[in-house]
Design a protein around this motif. Structure first.
Motif, PDB file in Angstrom:
ATOM      1  N   MET A  17       0.841  -1.202   0.000  1.00  0.00           N
ATOM      2  CA  MET A  17       0.000   0.000   0.000  1.00  0.00           C
ATOM      3  C   MET A  17       0.874   1.248   0.000  1.00  0.00           C
ATOM      4  O   MET A  17       0.662   2.166  -0.793  1.00  0.00           O
ATOM      5  CB  MET A  17      -0.931  -0.010   1.214  1.00  0.00           C
ATOM      6  N   TYR A  18       1.853   1.275   0.898  1.00  0.00           N
ATOM      7  CA  TYR A  18       2.776   2.407   1.012  1.00  0.00           C
ATOM      8  C   TYR A  18       3.437   2.685  -0.333  1.00  0.00           C
ATOM      9  O   TYR A  18       3.438   3.823  -0.815  1.00  0.00           O
ATOM     10  CB  TYR A  18       3.830   2.111   2.085  1.00  0.00           C
ATOM     11  N   GLU A  61       3.134   9.288   6.344  1.00  0.00           N
ATOM     12  CA  GLU A  61       3.257  10.558   7.070  1.00  0.00           C
ATOM     13  C   GLU A  61       4.669  10.718   7.631  1.00  0.00           C
ATOM     14  O   GLU A  61       5.270  11.793   7.523  1.00  0.00           O
ATOM     15  CB  GLU A  61       2.229  10.642   8.197  1.00  0.00           C
ATOM     16  N   LYS A  62       5.203   9.648   8.203  1.00  0.00           N
ATOM     17  CA  LYS A  62       6.558   9.683   8.769  1.00  0.00           C
ATOM     18  C   LYS A  62       7.585  10.091   7.711  1.00  0.00           C
ATOM     19  O   LYS A  62       8.521  10.839   7.990  1.00  0.00           O
ATOM     20  CB  LYS A  62       6.914   8.313   9.356  1.00  0.00           C
ATOM     21  N   ASP A  63       7.385   9.631   6.476  1.00  0.00           N
ATOM     22  CA  ASP A  63       8.321   9.934   5.392  1.00  0.00           C
ATOM     23  C   ASP A  63       7.990  11.226   4.652  1.00  0.00           C
ATOM     24  O   ASP A  63       8.641  11.562   3.663  1.00  0.00           O
ATOM     25  CB  ASP A  63       8.387   8.758   4.412  1.00  0.00           C
ATOM     26  N   GLY A  64       6.958  11.947   5.112  1.00  0.00           N
ATOM     27  CA  GLY A  64       6.664  13.270   4.577  1.00  0.00           C
ATOM     28  C   GLY A  64       5.783  13.321   3.345  1.00  0.00           C
ATOM     29  O   GLY A  64       5.615  14.380   2.751  1.00  0.00           O
ATOM     30  N   ASN A  81      11.183  19.463  -4.789  1.00  0.00           N
ATOM     31  CA  ASN A  81      11.925  18.808  -5.876  1.00  0.00           C
ATOM     32  C   ASN A  81      13.280  18.277  -5.450  1.00  0.00           C
ATOM     33  O   ASN A  81      13.704  17.219  -5.896  1.00  0.00           O
ATOM     34  CB  ASN A  81      12.077  19.749  -7.073  1.00  0.00           C
ATOM     35  N   SER A  82      13.980  19.004  -4.580  1.00  0.00           N
ATOM     36  CA  SER A  82      15.299  18.526  -4.155  1.00  0.00           C
ATOM     37  C   SER A  82      15.164  17.279  -3.286  1.00  0.00           C
ATOM     38  O   SER A  82      15.963  16.350  -3.393  1.00  0.00           O
ATOM     39  CB  SER A  82      16.064  19.621  -3.407  1.00  0.00           C
ATOM     40  N   ILE A  83      14.131  17.233  -2.453  1.00  0.00           N
ATOM     41  CA  ILE A  83      13.890  16.046  -1.636  1.00  0.00           C
ATOM     42  C   ILE A  83      13.472  14.887  -2.533  1.00  0.00           C
ATOM     43  O   ILE A  83      13.929  13.759  -2.369  1.00  0.00           O
ATOM     44  CB  ILE A  83      12.818  16.326  -0.564  1.00  0.00           C
TER      45      ILE A  83
END
Length: 128
Positions: A17-18, A61-64, A81-83
């Motif tokens: 799912m993730y 959520e933890k990974d943003g 974009n940089s992330i």
């Protein structure tokens, strides 16, 4: 949002799912501020437990990738974009590491691995 869960997969359901939701965010199918299905609704649609869906959303959520607002829902975050670039490079490196480990198991040389990769790229280019 279309997700396909494979019960026969070695990959845990929450991880499937993730990965699929993350891929839809990164590809632009899901955009900033899009509301994801409620945990209960998605659990029912996919015939998985609420705990499994909660874990997938919590990891996102933890990974943003998303923000969970209690009582309101789960919203897609904007991706810097940089992330995004950094995460994609990291995934590419992980995939290359897996490929090289597999190649070593069957004694492929670096040149053979590179030739296989070039062939694969040519096949992909021809499919476009």
């Amino acid at each position: 949002m279309d997700l396909i869960i494979q019960n026969s997969s070695d990959e845990p359901i929450y991880q499937q799912m993730y990965n699929q939701i993350k891929d839809q965010i990164l590809s632009g199918q899901l955009k900033k501020d899009d509301l994801l299905p409620s945990i209960r609704k998605l659990s029912k649609e996919l015939k998985v437990s609420v705990i499994t869906t909660t874990r997938a959303y919590t990891e996102l959520e933890k990974d943003g990738y998303v923000t969970i607002v209690q009582g309101k829902g789960c919203y897609v975050n904007s991706i810097d974009n940089s992330i995004l670039e950094e995460r994609i490079y990291s995934e590419i490196e992980d995939n290359f590491s897996q490929i090289l480990r597999a190649a070593r198991l069957v004694d492929l040389s670096n040149e053979e691995v590179l030739n296989h990769f070039k062939m694969f790229m040519e096949m992909e280019d021809n499919d476009e």
